[in-house]
Design a protein around this motif. Structure first.
Motif, PDB file in Angstrom:
ATOM      1  N   PHE A   1      29.863  18.017  22.091  1.00  0.00           N
ATOM      2  CA  PHE A   1      30.887  17.771  21.087  1.00  0.00           C
ATOM      3  C   PHE A   1      32.256  18.157  21.616  1.00  0.00           C
ATOM      4  N   VAL A   2      33.261  17.360  21.244  1.00  0.00           N
ATOM      5  CA  VAL A   2      34.640  17.659  21.618  1.00  0.00           C
ATOM      6  C   VAL A   2      35.488  17.910  20.372  1.00  0.00           C
ATOM      7  N   ALA A   3      35.534  16.923  19.482  1.00  0.00           N
ATOM      8  CA  ALA A   3      36.379  17.042  18.299  1.00  0.00           C
ATOM      9  C   ALA A   3      35.914  16.044  17.258  1.00  0.00           C
ATOM     10  N   ALA A   4      36.232  16.323  15.987  1.00  0.00           N
ATOM     11  CA  ALA A   4      35.883  15.408  14.909  1.00  0.00           C
ATOM     12  C   ALA A   4      36.905  15.523  13.802  1.00  0.00           C
TER      13      ALA A   4
ATOM     14  N   TYR B   1      37.825  19.418  13.516  1.00  0.00           N
ATOM     15  CA  TYR B   1      36.942  20.372  14.160  1.00  0.00           C
ATOM     16  C   TYR B   1      37.082  20.202  15.665  1.00  0.00           C
ATOM     17  N   TYR B   2      37.046  21.316  16.383  1.00  0.00           N
ATOM     18  CA  TYR B   2      37.183  21.279  17.836  1.00  0.00           C
ATOM     19  C   TYR B   2      36.165  22.212  18.478  1.00  0.00           C
TER      20      TYR B   2
ATOM     21  N   VAL C   1      38.110  23.097  24.015  1.00  0.00           N
ATOM     22  CA  VAL C   1      39.294  22.237  23.951  1.00  0.00           C
ATOM     23  C   VAL C   1      40.295  22.687  22.898  1.00  0.00           C
ATOM     24  N   LYS C   2      39.912  23.652  22.082  1.00  0.00           N
ATOM     25  CA  LYS C   2      40.784  24.105  21.002  1.00  0.00           C
ATOM     26  C   LYS C   2      42.114  24.592  21.574  1.00  0.00           C
TER      27      LYS C   2
ATOM     28  N   GLU D   1      29.154  19.355  14.921  1.00  0.00           N
ATOM     29  CA  GLU D   1      29.044  19.308  16.382  1.00  0.00           C
ATOM     30  C   GLU D   1      27.734  18.685  16.870  1.00  0.00           C
ATOM     31  N   ALA D   2      26.863  18.358  15.958  1.00  0.00           N
ATOM     32  CA  ALA D   2      25.559  17.807  16.348  1.00  0.00           C
ATOM     33  C   ALA D   2      25.625  16.296  16.476  1.00  0.00           C
TER      34      ALA D   2
END
Length: 127
Positions: A49-52, A61-62, A66-67, A109-110
């Motif tokens: 997961f990277v971001a959403a 969400y990060y 990468v945040k 993140e899933a």
């Protein structure tokens, strides 16, 4: 059916920036898109997961990695998301995938929470 097309990948030097874009199309793209996100797969690693971002753009969400460096944004009308990536390093080099979740994820993140996927765009970080 929903079709996702990523763009914007390429070669960038360490410390540089890139903007990835993903546009969703298809008969149900708008109606069924609760959340859109980015994942990536580096060579020899599993997809992560990277971001959403949710449908309104009000929740993001990060991943911890990468945040503070990446920013995800959404154009709800066009069903398009962008990922602004700054201060890139070798660990960011991967194939980046866009994804859509039809319903609000229990775990953002899933990857199992996401129903449709693009084919990916390659990001290479090298001097």
């Amino acid at each position: 059916q929903v079709n996702l097309v990523e763009s914007g990948g390429g070669l960038v030097q360490p410390g540089g920036s890139l903007r990835l874009a993903c546009e969703a199309s298809g008969q149900t793209a708008t109606a069924t898109s609760y959340a859109m996100g980015w994942f990536r797969r580096a060579p020899g690693h599993e997809r992560e997961f990277v971001a959403a971002i949710n449908w309104s753009g009000g929740r993001t969400y990060y991943s911890d990695s990468v945040k503070g460096r990446f920013v995800i944004s959404r154009d709800g009308i066009k069903n398009k998301i962008d990922l602004y990536m700054n201060n890139l390093n070798a660990e960011d080099m991967a194939l980046y995938y866009c994804a859509i979740a039809r319903w609000e994820p229990d775990d953002w993140e899933a990857e199992t929470e996401y129903d449709f996927w693009g084919r990916g765009t390659q990001v290479t970080v090298s001097s």
